[in-house]
Write a protein that holds these residues in place. Structure first.
Motif, PDB file in Angstrom:
ATOM      1  N   TRP A 280      17.256   7.296   6.315  1.00  0.00           N
ATOM      2  CA  TRP A 280      17.188   6.098   7.152  1.00  0.00           C
ATOM      3  C   TRP A 280      18.454   5.278   7.015  1.00  0.00           C
ATOM      4  CZ3 TRP A 280      11.626   4.244   5.463  1.00  0.00           C
ATOM      5  CH2 TRP A 280      10.696   5.166   5.938  1.00  0.00           C
ATOM      6  N   SER A 281      19.073   4.942   8.143  1.00  0.00           N
ATOM      7  CA  SER A 281      20.224   4.047   8.131  1.00  0.00           C
ATOM      8  C   SER A 281      19.785   2.594   8.273  1.00  0.00           C
ATOM      9  CB  SER A 281      21.192   4.404   9.265  1.00  0.00           C
ATOM     10  OG  SER A 281      21.742   5.686   9.054  1.00  0.00           O
ATOM     11  N   LYS A 282      18.567   2.380   8.771  1.00  0.00           N
ATOM     12  CA  LYS A 282      18.068   1.014   8.877  1.00  0.00           C
ATOM     13  C   LYS A 282      17.880   0.447   7.477  1.00  0.00           C
ATOM     14  CE  LYS A 282      13.030   1.555   8.745  1.00  0.00           C
ATOM     15  NZ  LYS A 282      12.770   0.496   7.796  1.00  0.00           N
ATOM     16  N   GLU A 283      17.801  -0.872   7.393  1.00  0.00           N
ATOM     17  CA  GLU A 283      17.582  -1.497   6.092  1.00  0.00           C
ATOM     18  C   GLU A 283      16.231  -1.057   5.543  1.00  0.00           C
ATOM     19  OE1 GLU A 283      20.015  -2.734   4.915  1.00  0.00           O
ATOM     20  OE2 GLU A 283      21.224  -3.456   6.569  1.00  0.00           O
ATOM     21  N   GLY A 284      16.194  -0.758   4.278  1.00  0.00           N
ATOM     22  CA  GLY A 284      14.947  -0.323   3.671  1.00  0.00           C
ATOM     23  C   GLY A 284      13.980  -1.483   3.483  1.00  0.00           C
ATOM     24  N   ASP A 285      12.704  -1.185   3.566  1.00  0.00           N
ATOM     25  CA  ASP A 285      11.689  -2.172   3.217  1.00  0.00           C
ATOM     26  C   ASP A 285      11.554  -2.224   1.693  1.00  0.00           C
ATOM     27  OD1 ASP A 285      11.031  -2.805   5.886  1.00  0.00           O
ATOM     28  OD2 ASP A 285       9.775  -1.019   6.034  1.00  0.00           O
ATOM     29  N   ILE A 286      10.846  -3.206   1.197  1.00  0.00           N
ATOM     30  CA  ILE A 286      10.549  -3.310  -0.233  1.00  0.00           C
ATOM     31  C   ILE A 286       9.162  -2.719  -0.447  1.00  0.00           C
ATOM     32  CG2 ILE A 286      10.124  -4.888  -2.152  1.00  0.00           C
ATOM     33  CD1 ILE A 286      12.205  -6.760  -0.904  1.00  0.00           C
ATOM     34  N   ILE A 287       9.100  -1.620  -1.169  1.00  0.00           N
ATOM     35  CA  ILE A 287       7.844  -0.902  -1.390  1.00  0.00           C
ATOM     36  C   ILE A 287       7.347  -1.218  -2.794  1.00  0.00           C
ATOM     37  CG2 ILE A 287       6.677   1.316  -1.233  1.00  0.00           C
ATOM     38  CD1 ILE A 287       8.160   0.565   1.327  1.00  0.00           C
ATOM     39  N   GLU A 288       6.256  -1.939  -2.891  1.00  0.00           N
ATOM     40  CA  GLU A 288       5.674  -2.295  -4.182  1.00  0.00           C
ATOM     41  C   GLU A 288       4.646  -1.249  -4.602  1.00  0.00           C
ATOM     42  OE1 GLU A 288       6.627  -4.562  -6.177  1.00  0.00           O
ATOM     43  OE2 GLU A 288       7.889  -5.850  -4.925  1.00  0.00           O
ATOM     44  N   ASN A 289       4.293  -1.304  -5.876  1.00  0.00           N
ATOM     45  CA  ASN A 289       3.195  -0.504  -6.449  1.00  0.00           C
ATOM     46  C   ASN A 289       3.458   1.000  -6.432  1.00  0.00           C
ATOM     47  OD1 ASN A 289       1.725  -2.908  -6.822  1.00  0.00           O
ATOM     48  ND2 ASN A 289       0.940  -2.800  -4.725  1.00  0.00           N
ATOM     49  N   LEU A 290       4.723   1.408  -6.390  1.00  0.00           N
ATOM     50  CA  LEU A 290       5.020   2.822  -6.527  1.00  0.00           C
ATOM     51  C   LEU A 290       4.818   3.247  -7.985  1.00  0.00           C
ATOM     52  CD1 LEU A 290       8.240   3.112  -4.328  1.00  0.00           C
ATOM     53  CD2 LEU A 290       6.050   4.226  -3.878  1.00  0.00           C
TER      54      LEU A 290
ATOM     55  N   ASP B  20       0.846  -1.196   0.000  1.00  0.00           N
ATOM     56  CA  ASP B  20       0.000   0.000   0.000  1.00  0.00           C
ATOM     57  C   ASP B  20       0.878   1.242   0.000  1.00  0.00           C
ATOM     58  OD1 ASP B  20      -1.965   1.851   0.170  1.00  0.00           O
ATOM     59  OD2 ASP B  20      -2.519   1.431   2.257  1.00  0.00           O
ATOM     60  N   SER B  21       1.137   1.769  -1.192  1.00  0.00           N
ATOM     61  CA  SER B  21       2.021   2.939  -1.328  1.00  0.00           C
ATOM     62  C   SER B  21       1.275   4.137  -1.901  1.00  0.00           C
ATOM     63  CB  SER B  21       3.214   2.593  -2.220  1.00  0.00           C
ATOM     64  OG  SER B  21       2.781   2.135  -3.490  1.00  0.00           O
ATOM     65  N   ALA B  22      -0.028   4.143  -1.747  1.00  0.00           N
ATOM     66  CA  ALA B  22      -0.839   5.221  -2.343  1.00  0.00           C
ATOM     67  C   ALA B  22      -0.511   6.563  -1.700  1.00  0.00           C
ATOM     68  CB  ALA B  22      -2.317   4.908  -2.176  1.00  0.00           C
ATOM     69  N   ILE B  23      -0.505   7.607  -2.529  1.00  0.00           N
ATOM     70  CA  ILE B  23      -0.288   8.967  -2.037  1.00  0.00           C
ATOM     71  C   ILE B  23      -1.588   9.460  -1.401  1.00  0.00           C
ATOM     72  CG2 ILE B  23       0.233  11.339  -2.736  1.00  0.00           C
ATOM     73  CD1 ILE B  23       1.863  10.110  -5.056  1.00  0.00           C
ATOM     74  N   PRO B  24      -1.532  10.009  -0.186  1.00  0.00           N
ATOM     75  CA  PRO B  24      -2.754  10.485   0.478  1.00  0.00           C
ATOM     76  C   PRO B  24      -3.489  11.522  -0.373  1.00  0.00           C
ATOM     77  CG  PRO B  24      -0.882  10.512   1.987  1.00  0.00           C
ATOM     78  CD  PRO B  24      -0.334  10.230   0.637  1.00  0.00           C
ATOM     79  N   ASP B  25      -4.810  11.504  -0.277  1.00  0.00           N
ATOM     80  CA  ASP B  25      -5.634  12.416  -1.082  1.00  0.00           C
ATOM     81  C   ASP B  25      -5.257  13.879  -0.856  1.00  0.00           C
ATOM     82  OD1 ASP B  25      -6.992  10.314  -2.166  1.00  0.00           O
ATOM     83  OD2 ASP B  25      -8.667  10.403  -0.757  1.00  0.00           O
ATOM     84  N   GLU B  26      -4.917  14.223   0.407  1.00  0.00           N
ATOM     85  CA  GLU B  26      -4.634  15.627   0.710  1.00  0.00           C
ATOM     86  C   GLU B  26      -3.333  16.123   0.067  1.00  0.00           C
ATOM     87  OE1 GLU B  26      -3.147  13.200   4.302  1.00  0.00           O
ATOM     88  OE2 GLU B  26      -4.835  13.176   2.897  1.00  0.00           O
ATOM     89  N   LEU B  27      -2.475  15.180  -0.433  1.00  0.00           N
ATOM     90  CA  LEU B  27      -1.221  15.576  -1.078  1.00  0.00           C
ATOM     91  C   LEU B  27      -1.269  15.420  -2.597  1.00  0.00           C
ATOM     92  CD1 LEU B  27       1.419  14.034   1.386  1.00  0.00           C
ATOM     93  CD2 LEU B  27       0.484  16.356   1.351  1.00  0.00           C
ATOM     94  N   ARG B  28      -2.386  14.911  -3.117  1.00  0.00           N
ATOM     95  CA  ARG B  28      -2.443  14.615  -4.555  1.00  0.00           C
ATOM     96  C   ARG B  28      -2.532  15.866  -5.421  1.00  0.00           C
ATOM     97  NH1 ARG B  28      -3.222   9.783  -7.025  1.00  0.00           N
ATOM     98  NH2 ARG B  28      -3.065   7.972  -5.666  1.00  0.00           N
TER      99      ARG B  28
END
Length: 518
Positions: free
Chosen positions: A201-211, A60-68
């Protein structure tokens, strides 16, 4: 986000620099009247850690409506430095911008947001970025509401972030490779707070799908994994990109199938160490050879992959590539040095002999394979004899092309602590000799193609002659030939008529088909 308290005095020369607040959202620092919001910063110690955090796959990588509609009526411009991974990151950021209502522009005077998507591999890449920041400072003075951002691999370096905070505080955003999906929030924060927002972020990145992605042309890049675990002593990538994280095969295959439906002619599978794909799966025995076999059944004319590490190039992958079909015969296989002693100091974890054995395996299975490579000259401790070993290996393999570099130390890597004892004059002289050899090998390889017929994907007009078309063979050879511009984006057959060092000249066959297209 780190909770440790730092002594900021060692990072800033400004006598007035001070922490003005600190809470769970980070720290705020004021420098010469500019407020800086440090949400999270790069940290080499944390970047060296491996396997201490679970990597999540987020869909779930959807851009919030208020920022679209934040960018409605506004324009963005991205300058991209470095490798194909950076180019692909730029495609993602373009997709995000346009979902926020922004439109692209090439005119920096028109732009409302300018991002520098940076590379940290070599020192001169950093120099270019800081030089560009110097130019953009004047534009920022003229247009105070312009948002300037620095992202990409350089942003993952402690020293770079500190230098920007200290010398280029007119920048509005600094973010790293792991949190590109946070771009809408960073723009919003910088726009409304008028603070320099630092979120790396220095932590390991997550895998972000559907961008979202904005691709152009008939070729597409597809990330199949992120990061690298090899820790070659000269390389900053394991720190800037994190540990190896493979996308699930079903997600990769679904993306490639969609690209096939959209009509793309060529796909390049990307990873910092692409043939380590799948080795981090705990629940699945599935590696790059399996993925390539699955993708070879999808209706796309050409499939490539880059970049390989020789240590992970296994027999299963060679077996699959030997079946060809839409899997092309070009393999980029970085060697870096032809000397076992230098390779050991580089921590490449293979010897000269092992590399040559791998090349022999590939050429036995795929006799017409074209090999290209990366080579570093002047690595700490490299002797003249060891450099000669690199030249002899290049001759033995018969590389068709090579990306060649003079070694430059990267802060935070083990090699940066080694004595850089090869004089610059020697480094430059060795690079000249290596490039001369590579030119000789490239010309010889191209001359062997004269009279042969090849399939070419027509990419566009030649950069030097608008009357000539330019395209590439399956083996990635650059071809120039005369033909109708209506052929751009098509596959055509050509016959090689002449060889140059870095490209070949050809004549178009199937002229009736070409006339029908035009």
């Amino acid at each position: 986000m780190t909770k440790e308290t730092k002594d900021y005095s060692k990072y800033f020369d400004f006598s007035g620099a001070k922490i003005i607040s600190e809470d769970e959202y980070g720290k705020k620092i004021r420098i010469s009247g500019r407020d800086i919001h440090l949400v999270s910063e790069p940290n080499y110690r944390q970047e060296k850690q491996r396997g201490k955090e679970e990597v999540k796959v987020l869909y779930d990588s959807a851009i919030p409506d208020e920022l679209r509609m934040l960018g409605k009526g506004k324009f963005y411009l991205i300058y991209t430095y470095g490798c194909q991974m950076n180019e692909h990151d730029t495609e993602v950021m373009k997709g995000i911008f346009e979902q926020m209502g922004y439109a692209p522009t090439e005119d920096r005077q028109q732009a409302d947001v300018i991002l520098l998507n940076t590379c940290a591999i070599r020192e001169n890449a950093e120099d270019k970025v800081f030089g560009e920041l110097g130019h953009l400072k004047h534009l920022k003075t003229e247009k105070p509401d312009l948002l300037l951002g620095v992202c990409g691999c350089m942003s993952q370096e402690e020293s770079v972030v500190h230098r920007i905070l200290n010398k280029h505080a007119f920048v509005d955003m600094i973010f790293g490779t792991h949190n590109i999906h946070r771009l809408p929030y960073l723009i919003s924060d910088a726009m409304f707070s008028k603070e320099l927002v630092v979120e790396v972020w220095s932590k390991e990145g997550d895998i972000i799908e559907n961008l979202p992605k904005k691709r152009e042309g008939m070729r597409a890049w597809v990330n199949i994994m992120y990061g690298c675990d090899k820790f070659c002593t000269y390389c900053i990538v394991p720190y800037t990109r994190g540990k190896e994280r493979s996308r699930r095969p079903e997600d990769v295959i679904a993306e490639v199938r969609e690209l096939a439906r959209e009509g793309y002619k060529e796909i390049t599978l990307l990873g910092q160490n692409v043939n380590a794909y799948g080795k981090d799966f705990d629940d699945l025995d599935y590696q790059l050879g399996d993925l390539m076999e699955a993708i070879s059944k999808i209706d796309i004319p050409r499939i490539r992959f880059t970049t390989s590490h020789p240590r992970d190039f296994d027999d299963r992958l060679i077996e699959v590539l030997a079946r060809k079909g839409n899997l092309v015969e070009h393999i980029h296989l970085p060697v870096q040095s032809g000397s076992t002693a230098v390779l050991k100091r580089m921590s490449r974890k293979y010897s000269r002999e092992q590399y040559l054995e791998l090349v022999a395996k590939i050429k036995t299975a795929i006799p017409d394979a074209v090999l290209t490579t990366d080579i570093i000259v002047g690595f700490p401790g490299e002797t003249e004899e060891q450099f000669e070993e690199t030249l002899s290996l290049a001759r033995t393999v018969g590389f068709d092309a090579a990306y060649t570099f003079i070694y430059s130390p990267r802060a935070g890597t083990p090699a940066a602590e080694m004595e850089d004892n090869v004089p610059m004059a020697d480094k430059k002289e060795r690079l000249q000799r290596l490039n001369a050899l590579m030119g000789e090998l490239a010309r010889e390889a191209n001359e062997r193609l004269v009279g042969q017929t090849f399939e070419v994907l027509v990419e566009g007009e030649s950069k030097n002659n608008a009357e000539v078309l330019s395209g590439r063979t399956r083996t990635n050879k650059l071809v120039h030939f005369e033909g109708s511009k209506a052929l751009i984006g098509q596959m055509v057959q050509v016959k090689v008529t002449a060889a140059q060092t870095w490209y070949i000249k050809a004549e178009l066959l199937n002229t009736k088909m070409a006339e029908a297209v035009s």
